[in-house]
Design a protein around this motif. Sequence first.
Motif, PDB file in Angstrom:
ATOM      1  N   LEU A  60       3.740  16.020  -7.054  1.00 42.34           N
ATOM      2  CA  LEU A  60       2.969  15.329  -6.024  1.00 42.34           C
ATOM      3  C   LEU A  60       3.904  14.409  -5.261  1.00 42.34           C
ATOM      4  O   LEU A  60       4.553  13.543  -5.847  1.00 42.34           O
ATOM      5  CB  LEU A  60       1.824  14.529  -6.655  1.00 42.34           C
ATOM      6  N   LEU A  62       4.082  11.577  -2.376  1.00 43.73           N
ATOM      7  CA  LEU A  62       3.329  10.653  -1.535  1.00 43.73           C
ATOM      8  C   LEU A  62       4.228  10.153  -0.416  1.00 43.73           C
ATOM      9  O   LEU A  62       3.962   9.127   0.191  1.00 43.73           O
ATOM     10  CB  LEU A  62       2.800   9.477  -2.354  1.00 43.73           C
ATOM     11  N   ALA A 144       5.746  10.652  -8.132  1.00 45.09           N
ATOM     12  CA  ALA A 144       4.809  10.309  -7.063  1.00 45.09           C
ATOM     13  C   ALA A 144       5.003   8.847  -6.640  1.00 45.09           C
ATOM     14  O   ALA A 144       5.043   8.533  -5.449  1.00 45.09           O
ATOM     15  CB  ALA A 144       3.375  10.545  -7.528  1.00 45.09           C
ATOM     16  N   GLN A 148       6.353   7.248  -3.008  1.00 52.17           N
ATOM     17  CA  GLN A 148       5.592   6.277  -2.228  1.00 52.17           C
ATOM     18  C   GLN A 148       6.488   5.105  -1.828  1.00 52.17           C
ATOM     19  O   GLN A 148       6.428   4.624  -0.692  1.00 52.17           O
ATOM     20  CB  GLN A 148       4.390   5.777  -3.022  1.00 52.17           C
ATOM     21  N   ILE A 275      -0.058   9.561   2.409  1.00 56.17           N
ATOM     22  CA  ILE A 275      -1.053   9.957   1.411  1.00 56.17           C
ATOM     23  C   ILE A 275      -2.157  10.759   2.069  1.00 56.17           C
ATOM     24  O   ILE A 275      -2.724  11.672   1.472  1.00 56.17           O
ATOM     25  CB  ILE A 275      -1.586   8.719   0.673  1.00 56.17           C
TER      26      ILE A 275
ATOM     27  N   MET B  38      -4.268   3.432  -8.477  1.00 51.00           N
ATOM     28  CA  MET B  38      -3.787   3.052  -7.154  1.00 51.00           C
ATOM     29  C   MET B  38      -4.622   1.930  -6.553  1.00 51.00           C
ATOM     30  O   MET B  38      -4.222   1.335  -5.556  1.00 51.00           O
ATOM     31  CB  MET B  38      -3.813   4.256  -6.204  1.00 51.00           C
ATOM     32  N   LEU B  95      -2.351  13.003 -12.082  1.00 45.46           N
ATOM     33  CA  LEU B  95      -2.102  13.013 -10.638  1.00 45.46           C
ATOM     34  C   LEU B  95      -3.407  12.963  -9.848  1.00 45.46           C
ATOM     35  O   LEU B  95      -3.484  12.369  -8.777  1.00 45.46           O
ATOM     36  CB  LEU B  95      -1.292  14.241 -10.235  1.00 45.46           C
ATOM     37  N   LEU B  98      -4.665   9.467  -9.831  1.00 41.62           N
ATOM     38  CA  LEU B  98      -3.913   8.707  -8.828  1.00 41.62           C
ATOM     39  C   LEU B  98      -4.545   8.871  -7.436  1.00 41.62           C
ATOM     40  O   LEU B  98      -4.743   7.903  -6.719  1.00 41.62           O
ATOM     41  CB  LEU B  98      -2.496   9.270  -8.869  1.00 41.62           C
ATOM     42  N   LEU B  99      -4.922  10.102  -7.084  1.00 39.24           N
ATOM     43  CA  LEU B  99      -5.519  10.335  -5.767  1.00 39.24           C
ATOM     44  C   LEU B  99      -6.909   9.729  -5.659  1.00 39.24           C
ATOM     45  O   LEU B  99      -7.256   9.110  -4.651  1.00 39.24           O
ATOM     46  CB  LEU B  99      -5.601  11.837  -5.495  1.00 39.24           C
ATOM     47  N   TRP B 102      -6.778   6.139  -5.237  1.00 41.97           N
ATOM     48  CA  TRP B 102      -6.321   5.791  -3.888  1.00 41.97           C
ATOM     49  C   TRP B 102      -7.523   5.750  -2.942  1.00 41.97           C
ATOM     50  O   TRP B 102      -7.617   4.887  -2.066  1.00 41.97           O
ATOM     51  CB  TRP B 102      -5.274   6.784  -3.400  1.00 41.97           C
ATOM     52  N   ILE B 226       3.596  -1.764  -4.540  1.00 41.76           N
ATOM     53  CA  ILE B 226       4.663  -0.760  -4.607  1.00 41.76           C
ATOM     54  C   ILE B 226       5.851  -1.265  -5.436  1.00 41.76           C
ATOM     55  O   ILE B 226       6.343  -0.546  -6.298  1.00 41.76           O
ATOM     56  CB  ILE B 226       5.035  -0.262  -3.200  1.00 41.76           C
ATOM     57  N   PHE B 229       4.786  -0.807  -8.938  1.00 43.30           N
ATOM     58  CA  PHE B 229       4.965   0.564  -9.420  1.00 43.30           C
ATOM     59  C   PHE B 229       6.402   0.781  -9.860  1.00 43.30           C
ATOM     60  O   PHE B 229       6.665   1.390 -10.886  1.00 43.30           O
ATOM     61  CB  PHE B 229       4.637   1.579  -8.319  1.00 43.30           C
TER      62      PHE B 229
END
Lengths: 342, 295
Positions: A60, A62, A144, A148, A275, B38, B95, B98-99, B102, B226, B229
Amino acid sequence: MPDLSRLDPLKPILPWLLLALGLVAPFALSGYDLNLLARFMAMGILALGLVLIWGHGGILSLGQGVFFGLGGYAIALHMKLADLPSGEIPDFMVWSGRDGLPFWWTPFASPAFTIAAILIVPALVGALFSWAVFHRRVGGTYFALITQALALAFATLIISRQDVTGGFNGLTDFYSVFGFGLSSPGTGSGLYWVTLAVLCVAFVALRWLLSSRFGILLRAARDGENRVRFLGYSPTPFKVVAFAIAAMLAGVGGALFTLHAGVVSPALIGVVPSIEMVVWVAIGGRYSLAGAIVGALLVNLARDAVSSAFPELWLYLMGALFIFVVTLLPRGLAGLVKGKAA
Amino acid sequence: MDALFLNQLFNGASLASLYLLAALGLALSFGLMRVINMAHGEMLMLGGYLAWMTLLAVPGALGIILAIPVAFIGAAAMGGLIQSTLIRRLSARPLDTLLATWGVSLILQQGARDLFGAVGVEVRAPEWLTGNFVLAGVTLPSARLFIILIAALVLGGLALLLLKTRIGLLVRAVNQDRMMASASGIDVRRVDFTVFCLGSGVAGLAGVMLALLGPVTPNVGQSYIIPAFLVVVMGGLGSIVGTTASAIILGLFAALAQIFVDVSVAQMLLLVFVILFIQVRPQGVIAVKTRQLDA
């Protein structure tokens, strides 16, 4: 999930149906609508790359906006230079007090260099970046998140280098490309045909790639990376090549999009748009090439319709689409049409 | 050593505290459930707005003390809601989680924009948080000192919770071997839920700290999430020690890089640094030993 198995016979003819629509469109649509369709088709080229890496590779990304932006800025640099009388620099550089072109702008005056850059730069950046992460066997969610961060860093860098990138406003006001005036109607439809042709070539090439040994090993690495290793293959080169191809497609899509839209700016390539690109593919179907094109077209049409009337509503709608597709339609719209998984 | 360097060192420490508070919750739920939320950044935002509202209701020194539990509980409740309605259904698909989260994040951001306006709101910090200490020529803003103190307290509290209580025992058991813990009769789903609420609560608390430094905007969470992360990527799988170490490294790196380059290049360098770091230690600062081959 609703049973739509009676749509089964549709599956093999869907790509042909799309192609037929694409061929008819220039004769049925107004210039404005055709331009809009061409933009969305350019986004479809990027979406095809996501099917390769995300659907079939389990990777994935982003950060596809970065590669979209590399292609978009490459063509924009060329068009900016093409419009300039010799010896002058673009107006935004004058306003930021520069008195010369930065050295990396100058080669973009050549059309051949520009086309090569659109193809090679995103692929090269994608290959180097993904190799650095994959060869140490970092993947999945980690990858991922790192992509990002890449999208954020790239967009911030462009915004902050106002004097050489046009900053937040991006690059716009183009008048010609490769000697064709952008305002003449012939150029508009010519660019449309080019976009349709590139989309078809990308589709056919990816379909071949996915059915080849490369595609099989890519899927095998997605489903059980260590098993592939035990069989004597290193999955890393497969994933890096797939990522580079997806990056190249994103770059080509970005360049074509910039030609149609007449602008490239950080607002198109940052974290949120990157995204959003994933959601086109999620909605269309991450395993299906035709599905991804349909997804890119549908989401962008919806976006265009909704956000012009209710700009605030679009973010709610997109958020809801994410949640809906992931929880209820993991194979996207293409999953509604049953058929062999690939 | 010159004052600029010492100043940035101190700024780095307070940045590290913010990264840590933002990353702890992510690291906990990632280690336990392999799930990245997210919408975690929006827990920071929620904490910020809750702090602002608390201070509207109760101005002054008492307000900021009161804002901390309010933001913690509010964000924890929101986290619990997201976990029990959405994330629980997607447990085996990181994954996709994660989406989906988001999507939640977009909705929460737009919701905040509609409720509080796109322009940020300012929290009026009490006087004892607006002054400066001057130590050996270096100015130390007391708000930043307060943030470092809170981060240390949260870290200490979390360590006590994980090491000394029954809840902590259950969390560690699930973290080490989920199947075995479940087979021994531990309610794994309840542990997931508790950890998720806890992590979101800590993020809400981080939001209060952000509110002391600047305006709270609908996308305030995005600018910290970010780097958070990256802290998680660099820290190692769900290790609190690893997360702390990488938050400190990245916080100091970002602040010290700003001596030489501007903020945007510093951000690029931060990413490059993490990518270079995983060349040396792909498993993160602290590698949790596992016999599992395919995660």
